[in-house]
Design a protein around this motif. Sequence first.
Motif, PDB file in Angstrom:
ATOM      1  N   GLN A 135      -8.900  -8.622  14.290  1.00  0.00           N
ATOM      2  CA  GLN A 135      -8.336  -7.394  14.425  1.00  0.00           C
ATOM      3  C   GLN A 135      -6.736  -7.795  14.376  1.00  0.00           C
ATOM      4  O   GLN A 135      -5.695  -6.726  14.084  1.00  0.00           O
ATOM      5  CB  GLN A 135      -8.447  -6.755  15.727  1.00  0.00           C
ATOM      6  CG  GLN A 135      -7.771  -5.549  16.231  1.00  0.00           C
ATOM      7  CD  GLN A 135      -8.077  -5.120  17.535  1.00  0.00           C
ATOM      8  OE1 GLN A 135      -8.707  -5.816  18.228  1.00  0.00           O
ATOM      9  NE2 GLN A 135      -7.997  -3.796  17.735  1.00  0.00           N
ATOM     10  N   ARG A 141     -11.335  -1.346   9.846  1.00  0.00           N
ATOM     11  CA  ARG A 141     -11.688  -0.014   9.603  1.00  0.00           C
ATOM     12  C   ARG A 141     -12.922   0.315  10.100  1.00  0.00           C
ATOM     13  O   ARG A 141     -13.267   1.195  10.406  1.00  0.00           O
ATOM     14  CB  ARG A 141     -11.673   0.201   8.036  1.00  0.00           C
ATOM     15  CG  ARG A 141     -12.266   1.203   7.325  1.00  0.00           C
ATOM     16  CD  ARG A 141     -12.362   1.434   5.840  1.00  0.00           C
ATOM     17  NE  ARG A 141     -13.002   2.721   5.330  1.00  0.00           N
ATOM     18  CZ  ARG A 141     -14.312   2.789   5.250  1.00  0.00           C
ATOM     19  NH1 ARG A 141     -15.191   1.633   5.554  1.00  0.00           N
ATOM     20  NH2 ARG A 141     -14.891   3.842   4.867  1.00  0.00           N
ATOM     21  N   VAL A 165     -10.788   2.105  15.400  1.00  0.00           N
ATOM     22  CA  VAL A 165     -11.814   1.628  14.599  1.00  0.00           C
ATOM     23  C   VAL A 165     -13.000   2.305  14.743  1.00  0.00           C
ATOM     24  O   VAL A 165     -13.432   2.526  15.736  1.00  0.00           O
ATOM     25  CB  VAL A 165     -11.762  -0.041  15.027  1.00  0.00           C
ATOM     26  CG1 VAL A 165     -12.889  -0.683  14.110  1.00  0.00           C
ATOM     27  CG2 VAL A 165     -10.584  -1.027  14.907  1.00  0.00           C
TER      28      VAL A 165
END
Length: 284
Positions: A135, A141, A165
Motif C-alpha cells: 500500500q 487497486r 481499495v
Amino acid sequence: MDAPPRPHEPVRPLERPAERAPERPAERPAERKDLDLLVWDAPNIDMTLSSILGSRPASSDRPRFDAIARWFLSEAADHEVEGCVFTNVHPTSAVSLRGWIEALRSFGYAVFARPKVHPEDDVDDAMLQHIAARQSSHRLRRVVVASGDGRNFLGPLEELHRAGVRVVVLSFAEVAGYAQESPLIEFVDLEDVPGAFQVSLGRTRLTALPPGGGWFRPTRPMRALLEDAAALDHHAAADPVPVPEAPAVPAEAAPVPETPGAGAPEVGDVGRVHPPGAPRVRSA
C-alpha cells in the motif's frame, strides 16, 4: 559626442548580459503504479478444507493454483499483479513441501515460508505487513485475500476499502461469514473459481443451487444402516448388559401393600423411544 579612444587604450566590446544556464524541470517523485495483489493464507485454507471434507484432502481435492492465477488475472487488465502464498513449514514436512513451493513459483507466485516450531508461529502478521508495504509502494487497486480468518483480517480489510481499495475475500462460505456479512468486502467461494477443483467437493451449498435444481449425493450407502444394526445385535449378544440383582429385604421389614397402578410407566416414559445406536438387550 563620445571622445575617440586614445591610441594606448583597446576598444572595449559591447557588454552582453550574463548568460544563465537553462532551468531544469523540477524532479517529481516516482509515481506509484497500480497493483492488484493476491495473498493466500495456506495454513487456514488447508485447515478449512480438511474440516469441510472431514478428512485430510487428497491431491484431487486441493485447489489448482494455475486456475486461481488465471481467474485473478482475468480482472487485472494491464495493471501490475502480484500473487503471494504464505505458509508454515513443520520440521517433518520440509522435504515434502519443496516440490509444492517450486510448483507455485513456476506459476508466478512468490512464497513466504515460516518455520512452525511453536503454536503461535503463524503467518497472519506477515500477510498484513506485506499488504501494508504494498500500500505504501504502490497504488493498490484490488486486494484478494484467501483466508477465512475474520479475527485478523476483518478490520484491516475494511480499512482498505475505506481507502479506496477493492477488497475481495476468497474462501469457503462455511467459514468466511465475516466477509459475507460485511457490506465493504466482496466474497467469492473458492469452488466458484473456474477450474479451481478437479472434482466437486460434495458440499451442501443451498445458496448456490442451479435454477433447475441439483442433486446431493449420499455420503454413505443406505445398506450401511443394516450393517450398523447387525453390528449392534452382535455386540449385545456377545456382551449382554448385566441386570443388577434386587437387594434382599430384611425379615423384620413389613411388606408394603401395592398401590393401584403400581408398575405402570410414568407419564414421562410413555411413548419414549430409545435413541438409535443404543445397545439392545436380548431376552433370555
